[in-house]
Write a protein that holds these residues in place. Sequence first.
Motif, PDB file in Angstrom:
ATOM      1  N   THR A   1       0.832  -1.193   0.000  1.00  0.00           N
ATOM      2  CA  THR A   1       0.000   0.000   0.000  1.00  0.00           C
ATOM      3  C   THR A   1       0.870   1.248   0.000  1.00  0.00           C
ATOM      4  N   THR A   2       0.230   2.395   0.021  1.00  0.00           N
ATOM      5  CA  THR A   2       0.972   3.654   0.010  1.00  0.00           C
ATOM      6  C   THR A   2       1.841   3.792   1.254  1.00  0.00           C
ATOM      7  N   ALA A   3       1.495   3.114   2.337  1.00  0.00           N
ATOM      8  CA  ALA A   3       2.322   3.164   3.547  1.00  0.00           C
ATOM      9  C   ALA A   3       3.707   2.569   3.268  1.00  0.00           C
ATOM     10  N   PHE A   4       3.781   1.599   2.357  1.00  0.00           N
ATOM     11  CA  PHE A   4       5.065   1.003   2.029  1.00  0.00           C
ATOM     12  C   PHE A   4       5.924   1.925   1.179  1.00  0.00           C
ATOM     13  N   ASP A   5       5.300   2.826   0.415  1.00  0.00           N
ATOM     14  CA  ASP A   5       6.072   3.745  -0.420  1.00  0.00           C
ATOM     15  C   ASP A   5       7.041   4.571   0.429  1.00  0.00           C
ATOM     16  N   ALA A   6       6.596   4.972   1.602  1.00  0.00           N
ATOM     17  CA  ALA A   6       7.472   5.747   2.493  1.00  0.00           C
ATOM     18  C   ALA A   6       8.644   4.898   2.975  1.00  0.00           C
ATOM     19  N   VAL A   7       8.384   3.626   3.251  1.00  0.00           N
ATOM     20  CA  VAL A   7       9.453   2.721   3.688  1.00  0.00           C
ATOM     21  C   VAL A   7      10.469   2.552   2.563  1.00  0.00           C
ATOM     22  N   PHE A   8       9.961   2.352   1.335  1.00  0.00           N
ATOM     23  CA  PHE A   8      10.861   2.199   0.196  1.00  0.00           C
ATOM     24  C   PHE A   8      11.650   3.480  -0.057  1.00  0.00           C
ATOM     25  N   ALA A   9      11.001   4.641   0.072  1.00  0.00           N
ATOM     26  CA  ALA A   9      11.680   5.918  -0.151  1.00  0.00           C
ATOM     27  C   ALA A   9      12.792   6.118   0.882  1.00  0.00           C
ATOM     28  N   ASP A  10      12.537   5.752   2.133  1.00  0.00           N
ATOM     29  CA  ASP A  10      13.566   5.868   3.168  1.00  0.00           C
ATOM     30  C   ASP A  10      14.757   4.952   2.879  1.00  0.00           C
ATOM     31  N   ASN A  11      14.474   3.815   2.252  1.00  0.00           N
ATOM     32  CA  ASN A  11      15.502   2.840   1.931  1.00  0.00           C
ATOM     33  C   ASN A  11      16.266   3.220   0.663  1.00  0.00           C
ATOM     34  N   GLY A  12      15.758   4.209  -0.085  1.00  0.00           N
ATOM     35  CA  GLY A  12      16.388   4.599  -1.346  1.00  0.00           C
ATOM     36  C   GLY A  12      15.909   3.780  -2.522  1.00  0.00           C
TER      37      GLY A  12
END
Length: 187
Positions: A65-76
């Motif tokens: 979900t969109t909540a994972f997009d933030a996790v991926f963005a933090d990870n680069g």
Amino acid sequence: MIRPRTVTDGQVTEVVRATLETRPKSATRWSARSTAAHAGSSQTTVSKICRAFGLKPHRSESWFTTAFDAVFADNGTAAIPTPPQSPRTNAFAERWIRTARTECTDRLLITGERHVRTVLTTYAEHYNAGWPHRSLDLRAPDDDPNGVPLPAATVGRKQVLGGLLNEYHAMSPRVPHHPQETSSSAA
């Protein structure tokens, strides 16, 4: 007799916009009930609008979900969604993931992020350079398409990932080694 239209353009616009452009606050995807509450319409009206426009909010891929997009963005890591109405794109990705899992990661004990990156990098090199693909007439994607495979008298084996995978390649035939016989002058 045709019944007069009871759904306003505003209702249609709100249902379509909500389904395509937003996410509900308390769920990962829209349902007919949540869309109806958001748009101020009945569930039947929302279902008719979705059917008329070919919308399937209940079937949207919500594994990440969109909540994972933030996790991926933090990870680069960039989240790249598959294009809509293109099932083949998703099929290629799923096939590679399934192959990598069954042929590689399911057979190893992964000890950390660095280990999994090394294993998957090595496996991707093997997949593209050493693995014959049926769709490519049993050639690897990195093989020269203009090269003509010659029959080999000898086949060489290269072990990949500590022997988990094997790559086979043609070798030039070996010339038998015979020691030269010396002529004896005693006869």
